[in-house]
Motif scaffolding. Structure first.
Motif, PDB file in Angstrom:
ATOM      1  N   HIS A   1       0.833  -1.204   0.000  1.00  0.00           N
ATOM      2  CA  HIS A   1       0.000   0.000   0.000  1.00  0.00           C
ATOM      3  C   HIS A   1       0.869   1.256   0.000  1.00  0.00           C
ATOM      4  O   HIS A   1       1.781   1.371   0.803  1.00  0.00           O
ATOM      5  N   PHE A   2       0.553   2.183  -0.870  1.00  0.00           N
ATOM      6  CA  PHE A   2       1.164   3.510  -0.893  1.00  0.00           C
ATOM      7  C   PHE A   2       0.046   4.541  -0.842  1.00  0.00           C
ATOM      8  O   PHE A   2      -1.123   4.223  -1.039  1.00  0.00           O
ATOM      9  N   SER A   3       0.421   5.785  -0.616  1.00  0.00           N
ATOM     10  CA  SER A   3      -0.515   6.909  -0.638  1.00  0.00           C
ATOM     11  C   SER A   3       0.115   8.055  -1.414  1.00  0.00           C
ATOM     12  O   SER A   3       1.345   8.161  -1.481  1.00  0.00           O
ATOM     13  N   THR A   4      -0.729   8.903  -1.954  1.00  0.00           N
ATOM     14  CA  THR A   4      -0.239  10.143  -2.549  1.00  0.00           C
ATOM     15  C   THR A   4       0.027  11.130  -1.415  1.00  0.00           C
ATOM     16  O   THR A   4      -0.329  10.881  -0.259  1.00  0.00           O
ATOM     17  N   ALA A   5       0.597  12.262  -1.745  1.00  0.00           N
ATOM     18  CA  ALA A   5       0.848  13.283  -0.732  1.00  0.00           C
ATOM     19  C   ALA A   5      -0.453  13.699  -0.050  1.00  0.00           C
ATOM     20  O   ALA A   5      -0.510  13.826   1.175  1.00  0.00           O
ATOM     21  N   SER A   6      -1.508  13.882  -0.829  1.00  0.00           N
ATOM     22  CA  SER A   6      -2.770  14.341  -0.249  1.00  0.00           C
ATOM     23  C   SER A   6      -3.477  13.251   0.565  1.00  0.00           C
ATOM     24  O   SER A   6      -4.323  13.562   1.396  1.00  0.00           O
ATOM     25  N   GLN A   7      -3.134  11.988   0.356  1.00  0.00           N
ATOM     26  CA  GLN A   7      -3.759  10.877   1.083  1.00  0.00           C
ATOM     27  C   GLN A   7      -2.970  10.467   2.328  1.00  0.00           C
ATOM     28  O   GLN A   7      -3.515   9.795   3.205  1.00  0.00           O
ATOM     29  N   SER A   8      -1.722  10.861   2.421  1.00  0.00           N
ATOM     30  CA  SER A   8      -0.824  10.339   3.453  1.00  0.00           C
ATOM     31  C   SER A   8      -1.249  10.685   4.872  1.00  0.00           C
ATOM     32  O   SER A   8      -1.161   9.845   5.775  1.00  0.00           O
ATOM     33  N   GLN A   9      -1.698  11.910   5.104  1.00  0.00           N
ATOM     34  CA  GLN A   9      -2.081  12.294   6.460  1.00  0.00           C
ATOM     35  C   GLN A   9      -3.296  11.500   6.936  1.00  0.00           C
ATOM     36  O   GLN A   9      -3.352  11.067   8.085  1.00  0.00           O
ATOM     37  N   GLU A  10      -4.263  11.295   6.058  1.00  0.00           N
ATOM     38  CA  GLU A  10      -5.430  10.500   6.427  1.00  0.00           C
ATOM     39  C   GLU A  10      -5.034   9.049   6.675  1.00  0.00           C
ATOM     40  O   GLU A  10      -5.545   8.397   7.592  1.00  0.00           O
ATOM     41  N   THR A  11      -4.109   8.531   5.863  1.00  0.00           N
ATOM     42  CA  THR A  11      -3.609   7.165   6.071  1.00  0.00           C
ATOM     43  C   THR A  11      -2.974   7.042   7.445  1.00  0.00           C
ATOM     44  O   THR A  11      -3.219   6.079   8.177  1.00  0.00           O
ATOM     45  N   ALA A  12      -2.144   8.007   7.806  1.00  0.00           N
ATOM     46  CA  ALA A  12      -1.496   7.977   9.120  1.00  0.00           C
ATOM     47  C   ALA A  12      -2.539   8.022  10.236  1.00  0.00           C
ATOM     48  O   ALA A  12      -2.461   7.249  11.200  1.00  0.00           O
ATOM     49  N   ALA A  13      -3.511   8.900  10.120  1.00  0.00           N
ATOM     50  CA  ALA A  13      -4.537   9.043  11.154  1.00  0.00           C
ATOM     51  C   ALA A  13      -5.405   7.788  11.272  1.00  0.00           C
ATOM     52  O   ALA A  13      -5.758   7.373  12.377  1.00  0.00           O
ATOM     53  N   LYS A  14      -5.729   7.181  10.153  1.00  0.00           N
ATOM     54  CA  LYS A  14      -6.626   6.024  10.154  1.00  0.00           C
ATOM     55  C   LYS A  14      -5.928   4.735  10.580  1.00  0.00           C
ATOM     56  O   LYS A  14      -6.476   3.955  11.346  1.00  0.00           O
ATOM     57  N   HIS A  15      -4.737   4.508  10.065  1.00  0.00           N
ATOM     58  CA  HIS A  15      -4.070   3.219  10.275  1.00  0.00           C
ATOM     59  C   HIS A  15      -2.936   3.246  11.302  1.00  0.00           C
ATOM     60  O   HIS A  15      -2.464   2.185  11.714  1.00  0.00           O
TER      61      HIS A  15
END
Length: 112
Positions: free
Chosen positions: A34-48
């Motif tokens: 799994h990777f994230s874009t720059a705009s998705q990364s903060q939500e990924t960190a908060a969620k997972h």
């Protein structure tokens, strides 16, 4: 385009030591990294990774992962980058710590 992987310290250390990885436990169970874009990364960190300390943000050039990178619909109907091969140290452009301050991971200023 840069895409990002969040690793725990032990996962990042293992990649550095072994030179390659199939990813974190979630990646192993899903069959891709799994990777994230720059705009998705903060939500990924908060969620997972809520309240997790010792995280690392790893930057990778998406173009360098072709043809093994696929953009697939995931959280909220957004397309996320998924890597269908081992990630290697040669893929890594840079790695930076993601410190946790007052319950929020602090991302590099040039990302936000």
């Amino acid at each position: 385009m840069l895409i990002y992987k969040i690793f725990r310290t032990d996962e990042w250390t293992a990649l550095q030591t072994e030179g390659e990885t199939l990813g974190a436990p979630i990646d192993l169970s899903d069959g891709y990294i799994h990777f994230s874009t720059a705009s998705q990364s903060q939500e990924t960190a908060a969620k997972h990774f809520a309240d997790a300390e010792g995280l690392w943000l790893i930057a990778v050039d998406a173009q360098g992962l072709a043809p093994d990178l696929r953009w697939e619909i995931s959280r909220g109907g957004a397309e996320f980058p998924h890597l269908y091969r081992k990630m290697t140290m040669n893929d890594v452009l840079w790695a930076k710590p993601l410190p946790l301050v007052n319950g929020t991971h602090q991302f590099p200023e040039d990302m936000v």
